[in-house]
Design an enzyme around this catalytic site. Structure first.
Site, PDB file in Angstrom:
ATOM      1  N   TYR A  46      59.311   4.779 -37.923  1.00 34.60           N
ATOM      2  CA  TYR A  46      58.204   5.812 -37.902  1.00 34.60           C
ATOM      3  C   TYR A  46      58.367   6.627 -38.758  1.00 34.60           C
ATOM      4  O   TYR A  46      56.962   7.914 -39.140  1.00 34.60           O
ATOM      5  CB  TYR A  46      59.668   6.972 -36.701  1.00 34.60           C
ATOM      6  CG  TYR A  46      60.209   6.513 -35.452  1.00 34.60           C
ATOM      7  CD1 TYR A  46      59.388   6.246 -34.246  1.00 34.60           C
ATOM      8  CD2 TYR A  46      61.378   6.523 -35.196  1.00 34.60           C
ATOM      9  CE1 TYR A  46      59.484   5.277 -33.520  1.00 34.60           C
ATOM     10  CE2 TYR A  46      61.878   6.369 -34.167  1.00 34.60           C
ATOM     11  CZ  TYR A  46      60.620   5.802 -33.551  1.00 34.60           C
ATOM     12  OH  TYR A  46      61.282   5.455 -32.105  1.00 34.60           O
TER      13      TYR A  46
ATOM     14  N   ASN B  77      53.825  13.556 -27.564  1.00 32.46           N
ATOM     15  CA  ASN B  77      54.522  11.635 -27.713  1.00 32.46           C
ATOM     16  C   ASN B  77      55.826  12.394 -26.627  1.00 32.46           C
ATOM     17  O   ASN B  77      55.959  13.204 -27.040  1.00 32.46           O
ATOM     18  CB  ASN B  77      54.519  11.547 -28.836  1.00 32.46           C
ATOM     19  CG  ASN B  77      55.577  10.784 -29.444  1.00 32.46           C
ATOM     20  OD1 ASN B  77      56.203   9.627 -28.245  1.00 32.46           O
ATOM     21  ND2 ASN B  77      55.872  10.422 -30.706  1.00 32.46           N
TER      22      ASN B  77
ATOM     23  N   HIS C   2      60.268   7.400 -20.916  1.00 31.07           N
ATOM     24  CA  HIS C   2      61.439   5.941 -20.142  1.00 31.07           C
ATOM     25  C   HIS C   2      62.051   6.056 -18.940  1.00 31.07           C
ATOM     26  O   HIS C   2      61.524   4.987 -18.114  1.00 31.07           O
ATOM     27  CB  HIS C   2      61.917   4.841 -20.793  1.00 31.07           C
ATOM     28  CG  HIS C   2      60.959   4.598 -22.165  1.00 31.07           C
ATOM     29  ND1 HIS C   2      60.169   3.762 -22.820  1.00 31.07           N
ATOM     30  CD2 HIS C   2      61.540   5.148 -23.518  1.00 31.07           C
ATOM     31  CE1 HIS C   2      59.119   3.479 -23.417  1.00 31.07           C
ATOM     32  NE2 HIS C   2      60.644   4.433 -24.626  1.00 31.07           N
TER      33      HIS C   2
ATOM     34  N   ASP D  79      55.809  14.333 -13.331  1.00 31.17           N
ATOM     35  CA  ASP D  79      54.817  15.267 -12.225  1.00 31.17           C
ATOM     36  C   ASP D  79      54.208  16.461 -12.979  1.00 31.17           C
ATOM     37  O   ASP D  79      53.626  16.920 -12.005  1.00 31.17           O
ATOM     38  CB  ASP D  79      56.399  15.463 -10.995  1.00 31.17           C
ATOM     39  CG  ASP D  79      57.143  14.714 -10.081  1.00 31.17           C
ATOM     40  OD1 ASP D  79      56.567  13.463 -10.532  1.00 31.17           O
ATOM     41  OD2 ASP D  79      57.392  15.030  -9.683  1.00 31.17           O
TER      42      ASP D  79
ATOM     43  N   HIS E 130      52.460   6.644 -28.597  1.00 29.24           N
ATOM     44  CA  HIS E 130      53.739   6.600 -29.327  1.00 29.24           C
ATOM     45  C   HIS E 130      53.794   5.752 -31.101  1.00 29.24           C
ATOM     46  O   HIS E 130      52.418   5.348 -30.920  1.00 29.24           O
ATOM     47  CB  HIS E 130      54.594   5.568 -28.898  1.00 29.24           C
ATOM     48  CG  HIS E 130      54.813   5.453 -27.138  1.00 29.24           C
ATOM     49  ND1 HIS E 130      55.591   6.195 -26.950  1.00 29.24           N
ATOM     50  CD2 HIS E 130      54.211   5.740 -26.445  1.00 29.24           C
ATOM     51  CE1 HIS E 130      55.520   6.923 -25.439  1.00 29.24           C
ATOM     52  NE2 HIS E 130      54.761   6.430 -25.293  1.00 29.24           N
TER      53      HIS E 130
ATOM     54  N   SER F  83      55.426   3.987 -32.671  1.00 30.62           N
ATOM     55  CA  SER F  83      55.890   2.468 -32.534  1.00 30.62           C
ATOM     56  C   SER F  83      55.041   1.741 -31.932  1.00 30.62           C
ATOM     57  O   SER F  83      54.162   2.402 -30.935  1.00 30.62           O
ATOM     58  CB  SER F  83      57.013   2.323 -32.520  1.00 30.62           C
ATOM     59  OG  SER F  83      57.266   2.743 -31.324  1.00 30.62           O
TER      60      SER F  83
ATOM     61  N   ARG G  41      61.915  -0.068 -23.578  1.00 33.25           N
ATOM     62  CA  ARG G  41      60.289   1.061 -23.914  1.00 33.25           C
ATOM     63  C   ARG G  41      59.207   0.669 -23.675  1.00 33.25           C
ATOM     64  O   ARG G  41      58.183   1.355 -23.924  1.00 33.25           O
ATOM     65  CB  ARG G  41      60.544   0.897 -25.702  1.00 33.25           C
ATOM     66  CG  ARG G  41      61.717   1.040 -26.333  1.00 33.25           C
ATOM     67  CD  ARG G  41      61.430   1.781 -28.170  1.00 33.25           C
ATOM     68  NE  ARG G  41      63.122   1.935 -28.107  1.00 33.25           N
ATOM     69  CZ  ARG G  41      63.508   2.773 -28.772  1.00 33.25           C
ATOM     70  NH1 ARG G  41      62.786   4.052 -27.930  1.00 33.25           N
ATOM     71  NH2 ARG G  41      64.594   2.440 -29.424  1.00 33.25           N
TER      72      ARG G  41
HETATM   73  C1  DQA Z   1      58.281   6.586 -29.604  1.00 34.17           C
HETATM   74  C2  DQA Z   1      58.683   5.616 -28.810  1.00 34.17           C
HETATM   75  C3  DQA Z   1      60.089   5.769 -27.861  1.00 34.17           C
HETATM   76  O1  DQA Z   1      61.032   4.443 -27.241  1.00 34.17           O
HETATM   77  C4  DQA Z   1      61.263   6.532 -28.729  1.00 34.17           C
HETATM   78  O2  DQA Z   1      62.284   7.138 -27.843  1.00 34.17           O
HETATM   79  C5  DQA Z   1      60.679   7.137 -29.698  1.00 34.17           C
HETATM   80  C6  DQA Z   1      59.717   7.660 -30.710  1.00 34.17           C
HETATM   81  C7  DQA Z   1      57.091   6.765 -30.737  1.00 34.17           C
HETATM   82  O3  DQA Z   1      56.665   7.376 -31.147  1.00 34.17           O
HETATM   83  O4  DQA Z   1      57.442   5.584 -30.543  1.00 34.17           O
HETATM   84  O5  DQA Z   1      61.811   8.414 -29.440  1.00 34.17           O
HETATM   85  O6  DQA Z   1      57.842   7.826 -28.775  1.00 34.17           O
END
Ligand code: DQA
Length: 139
Positions: A22, A72, A78, A85, A98, A100, A109
Site C-alpha cells: 500500500y 475504497n 468482499h 445496498d 483499490h 493494490s 480478494r
Molecule cells: C484494498 C484491497 C482489499 O482487499 C484490502 O482488504 C484492503 C485494501 C486496496 O486498496 O488494495 O484493505 O481495498
C-alpha cells in the site's frame, strides 16, 4: 465537481501496514496530494472502520450534492451487502477503487460484492487509483 472520497476498514493504517503493498504515504498524505491535484474541484474525505458509518455517508452524499463518490471499501468490498445496498439506493455514481491489484492477490480478494452496483472499478495503481477514478468523472 464535488467529490467524496470514502475509505473503509483498515485504510487508516495506510503508510503503516504492509507498505510493500500500500506504499509509504499515510492516508492524510494521499488525501493532500488529491486535494492539490484537483484544486478546481471540491474534495471531501471520510474514513471509517465501521460499516454502518460508510452506508450513512453514501446515503447522505445525495442530499449533499456530490457529483461522484470514490470508494475504497477495503475488506468490506468482499462481503458487505450493506454497503452494496447503500450504493444501489443513491443516484450518485460510485467508483470502486483499490490501491493494490486485488486480482493478483489472494482468492478472497477476487470477489467484490459492490462492483455490480458501481459505475466502474479501478485497481492496482497505488494512490493513483484514487486520482484515476476522480479523473474519469471528467471524461
Ligand atoms: C484494498 C484491497 C482489499 O482487499 C484490502 O482488504 C484492503 C485494501 C486496496 O486498496 O488494495 O484493505 O481495498
Amino acid at each position: 465537481m464535488k467529490f467524496l472520497f470514502i475509505n473503509g476498514v483498515n485504510l487508516n493504517m495506510t503508510g503503516v501496514r504492509e507498505k510493500g503493498i500500500y506504499g509509504d504515504l499515510t492516508l492524510d498524505e494521499i488525501n493532500l496530494e488529491i486535494t492539490n491535484r484537483f484544486k478546481d474541484d471540491i474534495c471531501e474525505f471520510f474514513q471509517s472502520n465501521i460499516e454502518g458509518e460508510i452506508c450513512s455517508q453514501i446515503q447522505n452524499a445525495q442530499s449533499e450534492g456530490f457529483d461522484g463518490i470514490i470508494l475504497n471499501a477495503g475488506a468490506f468490498t468482499h462481503y458487505s451487502y450493506a454497503i452494496r445496498d447503500a450504493i444501489a439506493s443513491v443516484s450518485v455514481p460510485v467508483i470502486e477503487v483499490h490501491m493494490s491489484n486485488v486480482h493478483s492477490r489472494e482468492e478472497f480478494r477476487h470477489k467484490s460484492v459492490i462492483s455490480e452496483v458501481c459505475k466502474g472499478v479501478i485497481c492496482g495503481f497505488g494512490k493513483n487509483s484514487y486520482v484515476l477514478a476522480a479523473q474519469s468523472f471528467k471524461l
